[in-house]
Design an enzyme around this catalytic site. Structure first.
Site, short mmCIF file in Angstrom:
data_model
loop_
_atom_site.label_atom_id
_atom_site.label_comp_id
_atom_site.label_asym_id
_atom_site.label_seq_id
_atom_site.Cartn_x
_atom_site.Cartn_y
_atom_site.Cartn_z
N LYS A 149 35.18 -11.72 41.87
CA LYS A 149 35.47 -12.40 41.67
C LYS A 149 36.80 -11.71 40.72
O LYS A 149 37.77 -11.83 41.03
CB LYS A 149 34.68 -13.22 40.73
CG LYS A 149 35.96 -14.51 39.73
CD LYS A 149 34.60 -15.14 39.22
CE LYS A 149 34.70 -14.49 38.05
NZ LYS A 149 35.58 -13.37 37.29
N LYS A 162 40.18 -6.61 31.66
CA LYS A 162 39.52 -6.50 31.73
C LYS A 162 39.30 -6.97 33.81
O LYS A 162 38.77 -5.90 34.51
CB LYS A 162 38.13 -7.77 32.14
CG LYS A 162 37.23 -8.54 32.48
CD LYS A 162 35.81 -7.29 32.30
CE LYS A 162 34.70 -7.00 33.24
NZ LYS A 162 32.94 -6.15 32.47
#
Length: 181
Positions: A119, A51
């Site tokens: 993030k 990811k």
């Protein structure tokens, strides 16, 4: 972790990045099948790293598209025609088609939350440092405007506006009043 956004979730076409044992992956297949296409990329934690790689590629590609659109515009070449010429070639991508079109039209309204992308980029940079590498393309140059950056589209708009303003153009967005850094 998944990629594909809310549209992919609604259509059951998410790209699902799985870390874990093969037995766990096999046991979860019926759930994955309902959500999209699952790939076991390795042991525990490997899905998260996949990811992070996805987020790096997306963020870097959006920046490249913004620069390419601006290069075309500044050179007097219609970027929409260039996108049409690139269709089906090596540079063609969902990001080029979707984000490129929005950039050409100067449509920078929010489409997704950006806090997750930031993030993930911070985590990707930390992961790169942990294995002794740098990832300079994953850390985009942005003006200091944290109050403006609440969604992924805000980042796209901010990056596009910054690139446009650095080249002397007008962002034609809510970022008009920003000064190039």
């Amino acid at each position: 972790p998944v990629s594909g956004g809310t549209a992919g979730a609604a259509q059951g076409t998410l790209a699902i990045m799985v870390g874990g044992t093969q037995a766990d992956f096999d046991r979860a297949q019926p759930i994955f099948a309902a959500l999209g296409r699952a790939t076991r990329v390795g042991d525990h934690g490997a899905g998260q790293l996949a990811k992070l790689a996805n987020q790096m590629i997306v963020g870097i590609t959006i920046g490249a598209v913004a620069e390419a659109v601006l290069l075309c515009e500044k050179s007097g070449v219609d970027p929409a025609r260039v996108m049409q010429a690139l269709a089906g070639g090596a540079a063609d991508s969902r990001i080029l088609r979707a984000h490129g079109q929005r950039m050409i039209e100067r449509q920078f309204e929010a489409h997704a939350r950006m806090t997750v992308q930031l993030k993930d980029l911070r985590n990707a940079l930390a992961s790169a440092r942990a294995v002794g590498m740098s990832a300079p393309r994953a850390a985009p140059e942005l003006p200091s405007a944290p109050a403006l950056v609440n969604t992924w589209a805000d980042l796209v708009g901010l990056v596009s506006a910054t690139i446009t303003m650095k080249a002397g153009g007008s962002a034609k967005s809510r970022y008009d009043k920003l000064k190039p850094v």
